[in-house]
Design an enzyme around this catalytic site. Structure first.
Site, short mmCIF file in Angstrom:
data_model
loop_
_atom_site.label_atom_id
_atom_site.label_comp_id
_atom_site.label_asym_id
_atom_site.label_seq_id
_atom_site.Cartn_x
_atom_site.Cartn_y
_atom_site.Cartn_z
N HIS A 103 -12.16 5.73 2.78
CA HIS A 103 -12.17 7.07 3.36
C HIS A 103 -12.11 8.14 2.28
O HIS A 103 -11.63 7.89 1.17
CB HIS A 103 -10.98 7.24 4.32
CG HIS A 103 -9.66 6.82 3.73
ND1 HIS A 103 -8.85 7.68 3.02
CD2 HIS A 103 -9.03 5.61 3.72
CE1 HIS A 103 -7.77 7.02 2.61
NE2 HIS A 103 -7.85 5.77 3.02
N GLU B 44 -7.27 -1.68 -3.16
CA GLU B 44 -7.72 -0.30 -2.97
C GLU B 44 -7.51 0.52 -4.24
O GLU B 44 -6.52 0.34 -4.95
CB GLU B 44 -6.95 0.32 -1.82
CG GLU B 44 -7.26 1.80 -1.54
CD GLU B 44 -6.42 2.36 -0.39
OE1 GLU B 44 -6.84 3.38 0.18
OE2 GLU B 44 -5.35 1.78 -0.09
N GLU C 101 -11.38 0.98 -0.37
CA GLU C 101 -10.51 -0.14 -0.03
C GLU C 101 -11.28 -1.16 0.80
O GLU C 101 -12.15 -0.81 1.59
CB GLU C 101 -9.27 0.34 0.74
CG GLU C 101 -9.53 1.04 2.05
CD GLU C 101 -8.25 1.52 2.72
OE1 GLU C 101 -7.22 0.82 2.60
OE2 GLU C 101 -8.28 2.59 3.37
N ASP D 48 0.86 -1.19 0.00
CA ASP D 48 0.00 0.00 0.00
C ASP D 48 0.90 1.24 0.00
O ASP D 48 1.63 1.49 0.97
CB ASP D 48 -0.87 -0.04 1.26
CG ASP D 48 -1.91 1.08 1.30
OD1 ASP D 48 -1.93 1.93 0.38
OD2 ASP D 48 -2.72 1.11 2.25
N HIS E 30 -6.74 11.01 5.30
CA HIS E 30 -8.05 10.63 5.85
C HIS E 30 -8.86 11.91 6.04
O HIS E 30 -8.59 12.70 6.93
CB HIS E 30 -7.90 9.89 7.18
CG HIS E 30 -7.25 8.55 7.04
ND1 HIS E 30 -6.57 7.93 8.07
CD2 HIS E 30 -7.17 7.70 5.99
CE1 HIS E 30 -6.10 6.75 7.65
NE2 HIS E 30 -6.46 6.61 6.40
N ASP F 85 -4.06 7.06 -3.59
CA ASP F 85 -3.90 6.01 -2.57
C ASP F 85 -4.41 4.71 -3.19
O ASP F 85 -5.60 4.57 -3.49
CB ASP F 85 -4.71 6.40 -1.33
CG ASP F 85 -4.56 5.38 -0.20
OD1 ASP F 85 -3.79 4.42 -0.36
OD2 ASP F 85 -5.24 5.56 0.84
#
Length: 463
Positions: free
Chosen positions: A316, A444, A349, A236, A324, A247
């Site tokens: 998120h 994700e 994710e 990740d 976040h 992300d």
């Protein structure tokens, strides 16, 4: 030249016809004139043959050579100019046919591969139901045109992510030291994105959590952990341009017995992406994800496990320089009724586990992040003040790890870092783990809810 002789003969005949009835003496005069004219034409034919490489039977006069020079010079200049133009066109064609290509291993910054400044779009998914009109709305299209610079920034970061993970997939193998794996990946990101302070670079430390560790683990300096054949590793990592963060994560497993676990998480993530959109309720997205995830089973060493959604981990929202941000996207039923809105970024994710499907903080902490909304907090310890200045200058509110502090030359900072955490300025993010002996998988993607469509920014050929 043949056409010139025919026209002369025709003219002679016509003159003879006009003078019918004239005396024989006049006719003789006309014939002599015609003969002289024919001789002149023949002489010119000889000259052309000579200039073309032929051998003349009779030498032409100097005057005739002068005439030839006057005629030939412009044609030679024209031929030279034409040849020059063709050469220039060929060189331009070669430049167009051979654009700059990425090397192996990658070393060319992504912006040099796309000199126009327009980077590839992610996967486009259309809205449905009441939002179908957005696809053709001229007003919504104009809103997107105004946002093009921002879209290009996030797409540039996404292209870096795709190229880095493609290379890492080709070299990751059992026996690698986890520290070396992370540093190889991070140095590649720095090179391809042209790291530039807080304007471009790594968005957060490389997570390479193993087995029952679900997230937020990266090796600290000196860690000797080695990747094994039976490990399940969640890779990740994030990239950013001007704080616009991509992300994205995927799972690596060498043993094929884990394939159903990986497939469950991949399908659940794609389901979440499909259900997400403007006016979609977060709780509905969670229900759809859980239904797909828990339809899978995996057999590990002769024992069958149902794959469970990890109920206390979520997707998120993402904001500028804030990983976040805003809303959370559940991966089980029972989430909030809040709706997604136009212009929002989300990290969709999912985590699938063979354990309890519930994680707790455990192990040594490596991830830290300065709190986004923290105001001025007086610090009594000088080392803590100095460390805070370093964090502000190098990371701002982006997540960092202890290896990053080591890299920029910080030493003996653990007590100062603890002081910043105790003061509420910096937030620690320890690893989150399911029960020991279990296996957790993760996939994700980052999505953008554009005015006219949904763009899966980080989508690639791999997942």
């Amino acid at each position: 030249m043949a056409g010139g002789s025919n026209s002369t003969d025709a003219a002679t005949k016509e003159m003879e016809a006009l003078h019918v009835g004239q005396t024989q003496e006049t006719k003789d005069t006309l014939k002599k004139a015609s003969s002289v004219e024919s001789d002149a034409i023949s002489s010119k034919e000889l000259k052309v043959g000579y200039s073309s490489g032929g051998t003349p039977e009779a030498q032409s006069s100097p005057r005739e050579h002068d005439d030839d020079a006057q005629v030939d010079d412009p044609s030679e200049d024209g031929a030279a100019a034409s040849a020059a133009k063709k050469k220039k066109k060929k060189s331009m064609a070669k430049k167009k046919k051979n654009p700059l290509q990425q090397t192996d291993p990658p070393s060319v910054p992504v912006d040099e591969l796309f000199p126009s400044g327009d980077f590839p779009e992610g996967e486009i998914q259309q809205y449905k139901d009441d939002n179908l009109y957005r696809t053709t709305s001229e007003e919504k299209r104009e809103m997107e045109r105004l946002q093009k610079p921002m879209y290009n920034s996030i797409r540039r970061a996404a292209e870096v992510h795709r190229q880095v993970r493609k290379y890492m997939r080709s070299i990751v193998m059992p026996g690698m030291l986890m520290v070396e794996l992370c540093e190889t990946l991070e140095n590649l990101v720095r090179k391809l994105i042209k790291e530039n302070g807080l304007q471009a670079g790594i968005a957060f430390p490389t997570g390479c959590s193993l087995n029952w560790v679900a997230a937020h683990w990266t090796p600290n300096s000196g860690d000797k952990t080695v990747l094994q054949y039976d490990d399940v590793m969640k890779l990740d990592f994030g990239t950013h341009i001007d704080g616009h963060i991509v992300d994205s994560a995927f799972t690596v497993a060498f043993n094929p017995m884990f394939n159903p676990l990986l497939q469950a998480t991949r399908d659940a993530t794609n389901t979440g992406i499909k259900e997400a959109g403007i006016d979609a309720r977060l709780c509905d997205v969670g229900v759809a994800i859980q239904e797909v995830m828990e339809s899978y089973e995996v057999e590990i060493n002769g024992k069958v496990f149902q794959v469970k959604s990890v109920r206390n981990l979520n997707g998120h929202g993402i904001g500028p320089y804030q990983i976040h941000y805003g809303k959370s996207v559940p991966i089980v039923k029972g989430g909030e009724q809040t709706k997604m809105e136009e212009g929002e970024f989300y990290a969709i994710e999912t985590f699938g586990s063979t354990g309890k499907g519930f994680v707790r903080e455990d192990l040594e902490c490596s991830h830290y992040m300065k709190n986004f909304d923290v105001g001025h907090v007086p610090l009594r310890v000088a080392k803590a003040r100095q460390l805070l200045t370093t964090i502000n200058n190098n990371f701002g509110t982006l997540t960092f790890c202890r290896r990053y502090l080591d890299r920029i030359g910080e030493t003996k900072y653990l007590m100062a870092l603890k002081n910043l955490c105790d003061a509420g300025i910096v937030q620690p993010y320890p690893p989150v783990c399911d029960v020991r002996g279990s296996y957790v998988s993760q996939f994700e993607h980052t999505i953008l809810l554009r005015p006219t469509c949904k763009e899966v920014i980080s989508r690639g050929d791999d997942y």
